[in-house]
Write a protein that holds these residues in place. Structure first.
Motif, PDB file in Angstrom:
ATOM      1  N   ARG A 177       0.818  -1.212   0.000  1.00 40.45           N
ATOM      2  CA  ARG A 177       0.000   0.000   0.000  1.00 40.45           C
ATOM      3  C   ARG A 177       0.848   1.256   0.000  1.00 40.45           C
ATOM      4  O   ARG A 177       0.383   2.330  -0.395  1.00 40.45           O
ATOM      5  CB  ARG A 177      -0.946  -0.008   1.202  1.00 40.45           C
ATOM      6  CG  ARG A 177      -2.016  -1.080   1.117  1.00 40.45           C
ATOM      7  CD  ARG A 177      -2.970  -1.027   2.278  1.00 40.45           C
ATOM      8  NE  ARG A 177      -2.293  -1.271   3.548  1.00 40.45           N
ATOM      9  CZ  ARG A 177      -2.887  -1.215   4.733  1.00 40.45           C
ATOM     10  NH1 ARG A 177      -4.172  -0.898   4.817  1.00 40.45           N
ATOM     11  NH2 ARG A 177      -2.216  -1.460   5.836  1.00 40.45           N
ATOM     12  N   VAL A 178       2.121   1.131   0.445  1.00 43.88           N
ATOM     13  CA  VAL A 178       3.082   2.236   0.360  1.00 43.88           C
ATOM     14  C   VAL A 178       3.767   2.174  -1.005  1.00 43.88           C
ATOM     15  O   VAL A 178       4.136   1.096  -1.471  1.00 43.88           O
ATOM     16  CB  VAL A 178       4.129   2.135   1.483  1.00 43.88           C
ATOM     17  CG1 VAL A 178       5.193   3.220   1.334  1.00 43.88           C
ATOM     18  CG2 VAL A 178       3.458   2.234   2.849  1.00 43.88           C
ATOM     19  N   ASP A 179       3.923   3.304  -1.637  1.00 42.96           N
ATOM     20  CA  ASP A 179       4.588   3.359  -2.942  1.00 42.96           C
ATOM     21  C   ASP A 179       6.057   2.999  -2.768  1.00 42.96           C
ATOM     22  O   ASP A 179       6.827   3.746  -2.151  1.00 42.96           O
ATOM     23  CB  ASP A 179       4.449   4.773  -3.527  1.00 42.96           C
ATOM     24  CG  ASP A 179       5.065   4.902  -4.913  1.00 42.96           C
ATOM     25  OD1 ASP A 179       5.637   3.915  -5.418  1.00 42.96           O
ATOM     26  OD2 ASP A 179       4.982   6.011  -5.487  1.00 42.96           O
ATOM     27  N   ARG A 180       6.466   1.856  -3.303  1.00 42.67           N
ATOM     28  CA  ARG A 180       7.845   1.396  -3.195  1.00 42.67           C
ATOM     29  C   ARG A 180       8.605   1.514  -4.517  1.00 42.67           C
ATOM     30  O   ARG A 180       9.620   0.840  -4.714  1.00 42.67           O
ATOM     31  CB  ARG A 180       7.873  -0.057  -2.724  1.00 42.67           C
ATOM     32  CG  ARG A 180       7.353  -0.264  -1.308  1.00 42.67           C
ATOM     33  CD  ARG A 180       8.159   0.518  -0.286  1.00 42.67           C
ATOM     34  NE  ARG A 180       7.842   0.134   1.089  1.00 42.67           N
ATOM     35  CZ  ARG A 180       8.297   0.766   2.161  1.00 42.67           C
ATOM     36  NH1 ARG A 180       9.086   1.824   1.993  1.00 42.67           N
ATOM     37  NH2 ARG A 180       7.969   0.375   3.365  1.00 42.67           N
ATOM     38  N   SER A 181       8.137   2.380  -5.398  1.00 40.99           N
ATOM     39  CA  SER A 181       8.830   2.547  -6.681  1.00 40.99           C
ATOM     40  C   SER A 181      10.248   3.058  -6.500  1.00 40.99           C
ATOM     41  O   SER A 181      11.111   2.832  -7.351  1.00 40.99           O
ATOM     42  CB  SER A 181       8.030   3.485  -7.592  1.00 40.99           C
ATOM     43  OG  SER A 181       7.784   4.724  -6.960  1.00 40.99           O
ATOM     44  N   THR A 194       1.264  -0.578  -6.233  1.00 43.47           N
ATOM     45  CA  THR A 194       0.888   0.199  -5.053  1.00 43.47           C
ATOM     46  C   THR A 194      -0.617   0.049  -4.855  1.00 43.47           C
ATOM     47  O   THR A 194      -1.423   0.748  -5.467  1.00 43.47           O
ATOM     48  CB  THR A 194       1.277   1.683  -5.222  1.00 43.47           C
ATOM     49  OG1 THR A 194       2.661   1.775  -5.536  1.00 43.47           O
ATOM     50  CG2 THR A 194       0.988   2.464  -3.945  1.00 43.47           C
ATOM     51  N   ALA A 195      -0.973  -0.920  -4.016  1.00 48.01           N
ATOM     52  CA  ALA A 195      -2.385  -1.248  -3.794  1.00 48.01           C
ATOM     53  C   ALA A 195      -2.478  -2.182  -2.602  1.00 48.01           C
ATOM     54  O   ALA A 195      -1.479  -2.774  -2.182  1.00 48.01           O
ATOM     55  CB  ALA A 195      -2.977  -1.930  -5.022  1.00 48.01           C
ATOM     56  N   SER A 196      -3.673  -2.343  -2.074  1.00 51.39           N
ATOM     57  CA  SER A 196      -3.888  -3.348  -1.041  1.00 51.39           C
ATOM     58  C   SER A 196      -3.798  -4.734  -1.675  1.00 51.39           C
ATOM     59  O   SER A 196      -3.995  -4.901  -2.888  1.00 51.39           O
ATOM     60  CB  SER A 196      -5.252  -3.168  -0.395  1.00 51.39           C
ATOM     61  OG  SER A 196      -6.280  -3.477  -1.322  1.00 51.39           O
ATOM     62  N   ARG A 312       6.547   3.994   5.540  1.00 49.34           N
ATOM     63  CA  ARG A 312       6.448   5.171   4.671  1.00 49.34           C
ATOM     64  C   ARG A 312       7.492   5.055   3.562  1.00 49.34           C
ATOM     65  O   ARG A 312       8.465   4.303   3.663  1.00 49.34           O
ATOM     66  CB  ARG A 312       6.650   6.452   5.481  1.00 49.34           C
ATOM     67  CG  ARG A 312       8.029   6.622   6.079  1.00 49.34           C
ATOM     68  CD  ARG A 312       8.022   7.621   7.210  1.00 49.34           C
ATOM     69  NE  ARG A 312       7.467   7.035   8.423  1.00 49.34           N
ATOM     70  CZ  ARG A 312       7.049   7.749   9.469  1.00 49.34           C
ATOM     71  NH1 ARG A 312       7.097   9.060   9.438  1.00 49.34           N
ATOM     72  NH2 ARG A 312       6.570   7.141  10.535  1.00 49.34           N
ATOM     73  N   GLN A 313       7.272   5.816   2.501  1.00 52.83           N
ATOM     74  CA  GLN A 313       8.187   5.799   1.364  1.00 52.83           C
ATOM     75  C   GLN A 313       9.573   6.239   1.825  1.00 52.83           C
ATOM     76  O   GLN A 313       9.722   7.190   2.587  1.00 52.83           O
ATOM     77  CB  GLN A 313       7.678   6.714   0.262  1.00 52.83           C
ATOM     78  CG  GLN A 313       8.430   6.569  -1.055  1.00 52.83           C
ATOM     79  CD  GLN A 313       7.776   7.356  -2.172  1.00 52.83           C
ATOM     80  OE1 GLN A 313       7.165   8.386  -1.926  1.00 52.83           O
ATOM     81  NE2 GLN A 313       7.891   6.885  -3.400  1.00 52.83           N
ATOM     82  N   GLY A 314      10.592   5.530   1.360  1.00 55.96           N
ATOM     83  CA  GLY A 314      11.969   5.859   1.706  1.00 55.96           C
ATOM     84  C   GLY A 314      12.439   5.272   3.017  1.00 55.96           C
ATOM     85  O   GLY A 314      13.618   5.405   3.366  1.00 55.96           O
ATOM     86  N   GLN A 315      11.580   4.625   3.759  1.00 56.81           N
ATOM     87  CA  GLN A 315      11.945   3.997   5.029  1.00 56.81           C
ATOM     88  C   GLN A 315      11.965   2.491   4.850  1.00 56.81           C
ATOM     89  O   GLN A 315      10.957   1.892   4.480  1.00 56.81           O
ATOM     90  CB  GLN A 315      10.952   4.376   6.121  1.00 56.81           C
ATOM     91  CG  GLN A 315      11.221   3.698   7.471  1.00 56.81           C
ATOM     92  CD  GLN A 315      10.225   4.123   8.522  1.00 56.81           C
ATOM     93  OE1 GLN A 315      10.211   5.272   8.940  1.00 56.81           O
ATOM     94  NE2 GLN A 315       9.356   3.201   8.947  1.00 56.81           N
TER      95      GLN A 315
END
Length: 323
Positions: A177-181, A194-196, A312-315
């Motif tokens: 669900r977090v954007d991992r691009s 990026t989805a459930s 969160r993104q980047g973590q």
């Protein structure tokens, strides 16, 4: 010695307690001066107040034991009753007492291994989760040419993505669900979703279903059903991690009608897979710079856990510097 101890859900306090000594060691144990630790997803329910049968528990409403609940550790051996660990060795692995948030800990030597000491301790601690995922992927057999999906792209899921790709998977899908691009390329993800898990599984046509699905979310039961729905006929689902609930509902009709395999397991042969993790990191050195995204000093351990609770993104992996 210093230690951090849970005094309430989500609340650490610094305490002074008596340090263990060499005379406390049983056969096969070592005494470690801790250098670094890292937060595992299985630590988070305990941080939030889930009960745990810790033998040194002094709390009523939470499991209050010095150093609890951290188990991913890097340290220096300062006393040893294990034949393969000597005083002065720098080692990585499991703090078997789940008490690594302390200056000195007693640990089972079979859960520790030496590592490349050119790595900073806060980076070297990643070898422990890497060892766990390498062992899990061993159980999946030949991955050559198969499509694999990893549901959950947190610190463990990203390692699964990388290892599945390196072990021959033709196409790796990362679902979160977090954007991992921002992490997809480094960790071998061919398709970032990026989805459930439920929306992703429900969107798949039969021809698009992966042959292998890893459940790397944990901490709830619903994604198991999503993984069973998503996987291809005759495929395999691997559940990773320590379940928060003793009993999970499993859609047996789907398992039956799709001729599926459901697999899980704990990490054994720990010293061997820690050595494998060191070799893997040497082969893929880009992971050293990418995986540990945040390092907190031990005095800010509460902030570190609060960050880990909120993906969160980047973590990615959060380490704790105890030097």
């Amino acid at each position: 010695m210093w230690a951090q101890m849970l005094s309430a859900p989500g609340k650490f306090e610094a305490v002074e307690v008596e340090a263990p000594v060499a005379a406390d060691l049983a056969a096969g144990q070592v005494l470690l001066a801790t250098k670094a630790g890292a937060i595992c997803g299985s630590d988070l329910p305990n941080f939030k107040g889930a009960p745990f049968p810790h033998p040194k528990n002094t709390g009523t409403w939470v499991t209050s034991a010095p150093g609890f609940p951290l188990h991913e550790v890097v340290g220096e051996v300062i006393a040893s009753s294990h034949p393969d660990h000597a005083v002065g060795d720098l080692v990585v692995g499991w703090a078997s007492g789940f008490d690594a948030l302390a200056e000195v800990v007693v640990a089972d030597g079979e859960g520790l291994a030496r590592y490349d000491t050119t790595l900073e301790p806060a980076t070297a601690v990643m070898l422990q989760p890497l060892a766990c995922v390498l062992y899990a992927v061993e159980q999946l057999g030949d991955l050559a040419g198969r499509t694999a999906a990893v549901v959950g792209q947190g610190p463990i899921g990203l390692l699964f993505s990388h290892i599945l790709k390196s072990r021959g998977a033709a196409h790796v899908i990362g679902v979160d669900r977090v954007d991992r691009s921002d992490a997809g390329k480094v960790f071998g993800v061919d398709e970032v979703v990026t989805a459930s898990a439920s929306l992703w599984a429900g969107s798949l046509a039969p021809r698009d279903r992966p042959q292998v699905v890893v459940e790397a979310v944990g901490h709830q039961v619903t994604t198991m059903k999503n993984c069973l729905d998503a996987v291809a006929f005759g495929g395999e689902v691997y559940y990773f991690g320590i379940p928060d609930d003793v009993v999970y509902p499993v859609d047996m009709m789907t398992l039956l009608r799709k001729n599926l395999t459901l697999r899980s397991g704990a990490t054994i042969e720990r010293r061997r897979v820690l050595a494998d993790a060191s070799a893997y990191l040497a082969e893929y050195p880009e992971l050293r710079d990418a995986y540990v995204s945040h390092v907190f000093p031990v005095g800010e351990v509460e902030a570190a856990f609060n960050a880990a609770v909120v993906p969160r993104q980047g973590q990615f992996k959060i380490s704790i510097d105890m030097a």
